[in-house]
Enzyme design. Structure first.
Site, short mmCIF file in Angstrom:
data_model
loop_
_atom_site.label_atom_id
_atom_site.label_comp_id
_atom_site.label_asym_id
_atom_site.label_seq_id
_atom_site.Cartn_x
_atom_site.Cartn_y
_atom_site.Cartn_z
N ARG A 96 0.83 -1.21 0.00
CA ARG A 96 0.00 0.00 0.00
C ARG A 96 0.87 1.27 0.00
O ARG A 96 0.51 2.27 -0.57
CB ARG A 96 -0.89 -0.02 1.26
CG ARG A 96 -2.08 0.89 1.20
CD ARG A 96 -2.90 0.87 2.50
NE ARG A 96 -2.90 -0.34 3.25
CZ ARG A 96 -3.87 -1.27 3.21
NH1 ARG A 96 -4.92 -1.10 2.44
NH2 ARG A 96 -3.78 -2.36 3.95
N TYR A 97 1.99 1.20 0.70
CA TYR A 97 2.90 2.34 0.80
C TYR A 97 4.21 1.94 0.11
O TYR A 97 4.59 0.77 0.12
CB TYR A 97 3.20 2.65 2.28
CG TYR A 97 1.98 2.84 3.14
CD1 TYR A 97 1.31 4.06 3.18
CD2 TYR A 97 1.50 1.80 3.93
CE1 TYR A 97 0.20 4.23 3.99
CE2 TYR A 97 0.40 1.96 4.74
CZ TYR A 97 -0.25 3.18 4.77
OH TYR A 97 -1.35 3.34 5.57
N ARG A 100 7.10 -0.25 2.27
CA ARG A 100 6.78 -1.38 3.16
C ARG A 100 5.65 -2.22 2.59
O ARG A 100 4.80 -1.72 1.86
CB ARG A 100 6.44 -0.90 4.56
CG ARG A 100 5.33 0.13 4.63
CD ARG A 100 5.50 0.97 5.91
NE ARG A 100 4.46 1.94 6.11
CZ ARG A 100 4.47 3.19 5.61
NH1 ARG A 100 5.46 3.57 4.83
NH2 ARG A 100 3.50 4.03 5.88
N CYS A 109 -5.29 -17.49 14.15
CA CYS A 109 -4.91 -16.68 15.32
C CYS A 109 -5.15 -17.53 16.57
O CYS A 109 -5.93 -18.49 16.54
CB CYS A 109 -5.78 -15.43 15.41
SG CYS A 109 -5.67 -14.40 13.92
N CYS A 113 -10.83 -12.07 17.46
CA CYS A 113 -11.41 -10.84 17.99
C CYS A 113 -12.71 -10.57 17.25
O CYS A 113 -12.75 -10.66 16.02
CB CYS A 113 -10.43 -9.69 17.79
SG CYS A 113 -8.75 -10.13 18.31
N CYS A 116 -12.52 -8.02 14.39
CA CYS A 116 -11.38 -8.15 13.46
C CYS A 116 -11.68 -7.57 12.08
O CYS A 116 -12.67 -7.92 11.45
CB CYS A 116 -11.00 -9.62 13.32
SG CYS A 116 -9.66 -9.87 12.13
N ARG A 118 -10.03 -8.25 9.49
CA ARG A 118 -9.80 -9.28 8.46
C ARG A 118 -10.65 -10.50 8.74
O ARG A 118 -10.28 -11.62 8.40
CB ARG A 118 -8.32 -9.65 8.39
CG ARG A 118 -7.44 -8.50 7.97
CD ARG A 118 -6.17 -8.92 7.26
NE ARG A 118 -5.47 -7.73 6.81
CZ ARG A 118 -4.44 -7.19 7.45
NH1 ARG A 118 -3.96 -7.76 8.55
NH2 ARG A 118 -3.87 -6.09 6.99
N ASP A 279 -12.58 -0.41 12.34
CA ASP A 279 -12.81 -0.50 10.90
C ASP A 279 -14.23 -0.96 10.61
O ASP A 279 -14.90 -1.56 11.46
CB ASP A 279 -11.80 -1.46 10.27
CG ASP A 279 -10.39 -0.92 10.35
OD1 ASP A 279 -10.19 0.25 9.96
OD2 ASP A 279 -9.49 -1.64 10.83
N ASP A 316 -7.96 3.89 9.23
CA ASP A 316 -7.65 3.30 7.92
C ASP A 316 -8.76 3.72 6.98
O ASP A 316 -9.93 3.33 7.18
CB ASP A 316 -7.58 1.77 8.04
CG ASP A 316 -6.15 1.29 8.11
OD1 ASP A 316 -5.43 1.44 7.12
OD2 ASP A 316 -5.78 0.78 9.18
N LYS A 323 -3.59 4.74 6.21
CA LYS A 323 -3.90 5.28 7.54
C LYS A 323 -3.69 6.78 7.55
O LYS A 323 -2.72 7.27 7.00
CB LYS A 323 -2.94 4.72 8.58
CG LYS A 323 -3.24 3.36 9.07
CD LYS A 323 -2.23 2.96 10.13
CE LYS A 323 -2.38 1.48 10.39
NZ LYS A 323 -2.16 0.68 9.17
S1 SF4 Z 1 -7.55 -8.68 15.09
FE1 SF4 Z 1 -7.99 -10.38 13.63
S2 SF4 Z 1 -5.99 -10.97 12.82
FE2 SF4 Z 1 -5.61 -9.80 14.73
S3 SF4 Z 1 -5.53 -11.35 16.38
FE3 SF4 Z 1 -7.64 -10.60 16.29
S4 SF4 Z 1 -8.68 -12.09 14.93
FE4 SF4 Z 1 -6.46 -12.32 14.57
#
Ligand code: SF4
Length: 365
Positions: A96-97, A100, A109, A113, A116, A118, A279, A316, A323
């Site tokens: 994206r940048y 990096r 994971c 979360c 999340c 993603r 997000d 973001d 960002k």
């Molecule tokens: S935010 Fe998403 S990618 Fe990061 S630890 Fe939590 S579930 Fe996994």
């Protein structure tokens, strides 16, 4: 709620297990099954031990225990909320940048979360990691782009790799001359601190590049004695750490909890780095707050703790535009003074101090 099997010995993944351990109501099972069919669920024993089952608003539970609210997508929510796909020239790479790339090696994971960003890319039905050919393609892309100075290993969680595999990846990256920084984003030191073994730490250190570790935590209670010990082992090995947190409604969206979190990071020798605005991931609106509230919190934080404890509050921009800092501004032109001055004279500004009082700069002669 059930009160049997209160101390899980293993990671809880099924809604029925969460109910059996007292983390959800039996009546919610049908909805939670629907959530779990689409979005991954995992609550490690270390995280489970932090949850107060008698508190319906427990800030740890809000982060990890699924909710029927996840079944409702709000307007504007999007399966790719920060536009990873727009900037993905090779499988596993987000460029994206200019200097990096993100390198998304694993799609699993230790915990999942509920907010999340993603969440559509990890979990049920997704590959657990890049195939060997995709991995080689990603390394080839990085090698072919000398402008890439930093590689960010990110989510899934790269510390879910075995130490042996992680060491191979680190060596492959550090073997590319222009890659000088390898940054690892992880929740493992909090979610499963026992994974941060001597072998894991040895794998993080590599000749030819500097490793940084960014710890994701959102509430001071996540920095348990075990988590602090895991972070101390990383820092003691000479690996600097920064933090990243997400501003979450009902978790850390008040000045006292944010202050406690930032102080905890600094006590652990982890420099607060990012406070992300939530997000627009599908089914997460119940966990988002507003930008105006985030700015107000950042102003309060500035009045309560030193610069060491200040993260950048960032958004973001949806669509893959990157960002941007969205923290409150402290400087504005003092127009009535500027107009009266010579054109080449220093513009005069209003600047707000940590108490919220306004001053002129330069001061009135
Ligand atoms: S935010 Fe998403 S990618 Fe990061 S630890 Fe939590 S579930 Fe996994």
């Amino acid at each position: 709620m059930s009160r049997i099997n209160l101390k899980p010995a293993a990671t809880l993944r099924a809604p029925a297990e969460l109910i059996a351990h007292g983390f959800a109501a039996a009546a919610d099972l049908p909805d939670l099954e629907k959530v779990a069919a689409h979005y991954a669920v995992a609550v490690t024993p270390d995280i489970a031990a932090l949850i107060d089952r008698d508190d319906p608003d427990d800030p740890i539970a809000r982060q990890f225990i699924p909710s029927a609210e996840e079944l409702t997508a709000a307007p504007g929510e999007n399966a790719d909320p920060i536009g990873d796909h727009t900037h993905s020239p090779a499988a596993g790479i987000v460029h994206r940048y200019p200097d990096r790339v993100l390198f998304k090696l694993v799609h699993v994971c230790a915990v999942y979360c509920r907010f999340c960003f993603r969440r559509e890319m990890v979990g049920p039905g997704k590959a657990t990691a890049l195939s060997q050919s995709a991995y080689e393609g990603a390394i080839g892309y990085i090698r072919a782009h000398p402008e890439i100075w930093e590689v960010i290993l990110t989510g899934g969680d790269p510390l879910m790799l075995s130490p042996r595999r992680l060491a191979e990846v680190m060596a492959d990256l550090a073997g590319i001359d222009h890659v000088r920084i390898i940054r690892i984003h992880t929740r493992v030191p909090v979610a499963d601190p026992a994974r941060v073994s001597r072998k894991m730490i040895a794998a993080l250190r590599v000749e030819g590049a500097t490793t940084w570790v960014a710890l994701h935590a959102n509430h001071a209670r996540e920095l348990t004695a075990k988590a602090r010990a895991a972070c101390a082992a990383i820092v003691d090995a000479g690996i600097p750490m920064v933090s990243q947190s997400v501003l979450l409604r009902g978790v850390n969206d008040n000045a006292a909890d944010l202050e406690a979190l930032m102080r905890a990071f600094v006590e652990c020798r982890i420099k607060p780095y990012y406070l992300h605005h939530g997000d627009l991931a599908p089914g997460t609106s119940h966990l988002r707050t507003t930008l105006a509230h985030g700015q107000a919190l950042m102003r309060q934080l500035r009045g309560r703790v030193s610069g060491l404890c200040q993260p950048d509050y960032v958004l973001d921009i949806p669509g893959g535009h990157g960002k941007s800092p969205v923290g409150p501004g402290y400087l504005s032109p003092a127009d009535s003074f500027s107009e009266a001055r010579e054109p080449e004279a220093e513009t005069r500004y209003r600047v707000v101090d940590y108490c919220g009082d306004v001053h002129l700069y330069p001061p009135t002669p």
